[in-house]
Design an enzyme around this catalytic site. Structure first.
Site, PDB file in Angstrom:
ATOM      1  N   HIS A 160       0.831  -1.213   0.000  1.00 42.29           N
ATOM      2  CA  HIS A 160       0.000   0.000   0.000  1.00 42.29           C
ATOM      3  C   HIS A 160       0.866   1.263   0.000  1.00 42.29           C
ATOM      4  O   HIS A 160       0.430   2.328   0.453  1.00 42.29           O
ATOM      5  CB  HIS A 160      -0.956   0.027   1.200  1.00 42.29           C
ATOM      6  CG  HIS A 160      -1.758  -1.217   1.368  1.00 42.29           C
ATOM      7  ND1 HIS A 160      -2.900  -1.482   0.650  1.00 42.29           N
ATOM      8  CD2 HIS A 160      -1.554  -2.314   2.160  1.00 42.29           C
ATOM      9  CE1 HIS A 160      -3.393  -2.657   0.992  1.00 42.29           C
ATOM     10  NE2 HIS A 160      -2.591  -3.192   1.901  1.00 42.29           N
ATOM     11  N   SER A 281      15.002  20.193 -17.699  1.00 46.04           N
ATOM     12  CA  SER A 281      13.882  21.123 -17.854  1.00 46.04           C
ATOM     13  C   SER A 281      14.326  22.325 -18.676  1.00 46.04           C
ATOM     14  O   SER A 281      15.462  22.799 -18.544  1.00 46.04           O
ATOM     15  CB  SER A 281      13.396  21.585 -16.475  1.00 46.04           C
ATOM     16  OG  SER A 281      12.564  22.725 -16.584  1.00 46.04           O
ATOM     17  N   LYS A 287      16.730  20.395 -12.656  1.00 42.66           N
ATOM     18  CA  LYS A 287      15.920  19.199 -12.860  1.00 42.66           C
ATOM     19  C   LYS A 287      16.670  18.083 -13.595  1.00 42.66           C
ATOM     20  O   LYS A 287      17.423  18.313 -14.525  1.00 42.66           O
ATOM     21  CB  LYS A 287      14.650  19.540 -13.643  1.00 42.66           C
ATOM     22  CG  LYS A 287      13.642  20.414 -12.915  1.00 42.66           C
ATOM     23  CD  LYS A 287      13.173  19.801 -11.614  1.00 42.66           C
ATOM     24  CE  LYS A 287      12.348  18.558 -11.819  1.00 42.66           C
ATOM     25  NZ  LYS A 287      11.090  18.799 -12.529  1.00 42.66           N
ATOM     26  N   GLU A 294       9.040   7.376 -17.372  1.00 44.66           N
ATOM     27  CA  GLU A 294       7.692   7.918 -17.537  1.00 44.66           C
ATOM     28  C   GLU A 294       7.116   7.552 -18.895  1.00 44.66           C
ATOM     29  O   GLU A 294       5.918   7.272 -19.027  1.00 44.66           O
ATOM     30  CB  GLU A 294       7.723   9.429 -17.349  1.00 44.66           C
ATOM     31  CG  GLU A 294       8.007   9.839 -15.907  1.00 44.66           C
ATOM     32  CD  GLU A 294       8.198  11.320 -15.715  1.00 44.66           C
ATOM     33  OE1 GLU A 294       8.207  11.766 -14.562  1.00 44.66           O
ATOM     34  OE2 GLU A 294       8.329  12.055 -16.724  1.00 44.66           O
TER      35      GLU A 294
END
Length: 462
Positions: A160, A281, A287, A294
């Site tokens: 969880h 970025s 970044k 992804e």
């Protein structure tokens, strides 16, 4: 607007096809990918026609020579593709006839594009399955290499997304090894079912020219021939199974990607991702984004969509062949490309992954040892449910005191249950927690060593 054009099937038509309909009907833009399989099938079919007495030896030789020239032109990028050819079968036949003359028109004797395309696709699938199984194996090997030195590297195990029990990094990595092993098995299984030759089924009712289908199957490397011509020309189970297996493989990639996105984030810092598989970025200089992961996660939805789309196409078709089946190729090819690229990318991510054991160990919460405390009481004779209740009370006490289990005084433990003694400290050790879970499949170093041997054996089977 329409135009009159001579199609291979145009004898019964008096008018031309609408220009938009020509483009709408054509599949040459995507099924040209089957050119190798189409020519391979045609070579074998020409030989089968010779064996049946339909072609002379000279005619068969001319066709084989012409097909070799067509293949050489396509391979060299010199073939003149045209939407007017409609599909790969007509493109090859058109050019073959230009090279070999009228005998090119004999190649289609007793053959329909219905059994032809079904054969091409099964031949293509054979190669696609072999390639994907190899890419899966490469990813499994990367996981195994990362697991070997990390039998005792501690990390929190989650359920969880809450800290649950301590595990080793090796055990974690191998959990994905076995997911991908199942994926390899699924591709092998579907390949066995697809290993069936439809060629010789004609349009739907079978061949009238005396083709020896069993010989043709052996010639093309199929295990058997299809047993019903109606089923053979319309069966796309193998395509649906292929995309289904691919969707599950992508799902497993997505789960791994999700974990690594979380574990590489600033809140966890369990792993560092290589610059080779990250981006920056355009605005924020600091970044380092896990774009490879992804994208794999995002492309999973695409493959699931391909499966849903093909199943929806197939669900309402009447027997036998219908033009709807032209819609099977794009999702099939796209699924293969997406999965193959994703496997290569994630294998690279895994191979270059840098684990941060100090960060993982610092993240360990004392409550990960709560089950070990309950087991401690069980070993002293307390029923598990009572032990569970007792330790739950200790966790609550820790929350009130804002401390960990290892910080609680012994008298607090004994107040909850007199079975607690000085040796309770032995149960409050993360490495000891690993070591006792030595049953097959557990996270103990001894069990994981056995698991690694099993993984190595699985890879040696191929």
């Amino acid at each position: 607007m329409t135009k009159k054009k001579q199609n291979p099937w145009g004898g019964r038509f008096s008018g031309g096809m609408d220009r938009l309909m020509e483009r709408y009907n054509a599949s040459i833009s995507f099924d040209r990918r089957l050119w190798r399989e189409d020519i391979e099938g045609s070579r074998a079919y020409a030989e089968a026609l010779k064996r049946a007495g339909v072609l002379s030896g000279q005619e068969c030789a001319a066709l084989l020579k012409g097909l070799a020239e067509v293949a050489a032109e396509i391979e060299a990028g010199k073939f003149a593709w045209s939407e007017a050819d409609e599909d790969i079968h007509m493109a090859v036949e058109r050019r073959l006839t230009e090279i070999a003359g009228p005998v090119g028109g004999k190649l289609h004797t007793g053959r329909s594009r219905n059994d032809q395309v079904a054969t091409d696709m099964r031949l293509w699938l054979r190669g696609a399955v072999a390639e994907l199984r190899q890419e899966l194996r490469t990813l499994q090997q990367a996981l195994l290499e990362q697991a070997r030195p990390r039998l005792k590297t501690l990390m929190p195990g989650f359920t969880h997304l809450q800290q649950a029990q301590p595990i080793s990094a090796a055990h974690y990595l191998l959990s994905f090894f076995w997911m991908f092993e199942r994926d390899r098995g699924r591709f092998s299984d579907l390949a066995l079912r697809a290993d069936e030759l439809p060629l010789g089924s004609g349009a739907l009712a079978g061949s009238t020219v005396g083709i020896d289908r069993e010989w043709l199957a052996r010639r093309l490397g199929f295990a058997r021939v299809s047993r019903n011509s109606l089923d053979a020309v319309s069966d796309r189970d193998f395509g649906a199974e292929f995309i289904s297996a691919a969707a599950l493989a992508m799902l497993h990639l997505s789960r791994l990607a999700e974990d690594l996105i979380i574990y590489s984030s600033s809140g966890f810092r369990f792993v560092k991702l290589s610059d080779a598989y990250t981006t920056g970025s355009s605005l924020m200089p600091q970044k380092k984004n896990p774009d490879a992961l992804e994208l794999a996660r995002g492309k999973t939805g695409r493959v699931i969509g391909n499966l849903t789309g093909l199943l929806a196409t197939l669900k309402g078709l009447p027997s036998t062949y219908n033009k709807d089946l032209q819609e099977d190729k794009e999702p099939l090819f796209d699924t293969f490309d997406t999965l193959a690229d994703s496997l290569r990318i994630i294998a690279g991510v895994v191979a270059t992954l840098e684990f941060q054991p100090e960060a993982m160990e610092a993240f360990l919460d004392d409550f990960l040892l709560a089950t070990d405390l309950a087991d401690y009481l069980v070993r002293k004779g307390l029923p598990f449910r009572q032990a569970h209740e007792t330790v739950g009370g200790l966790v609550l006490e820790c929350e009130k005191r804002k401390c960990g289990l290892r910080e609680l005084p012994l008298q607090v433990y004994r107040k909850r249950n007199a079975l607690f003694a000085e040796d309770v400290k032995e149960a409050l050790d993360f490495s000891a927690s690993l070591a006792v879970r030595k049953a097959t499949g557990g996270t103990a170093p001894a069990a994981v060593r056995k698991q690694i041997r099993q993984a190595e054996a699985a890879l040696k089977k191929d």
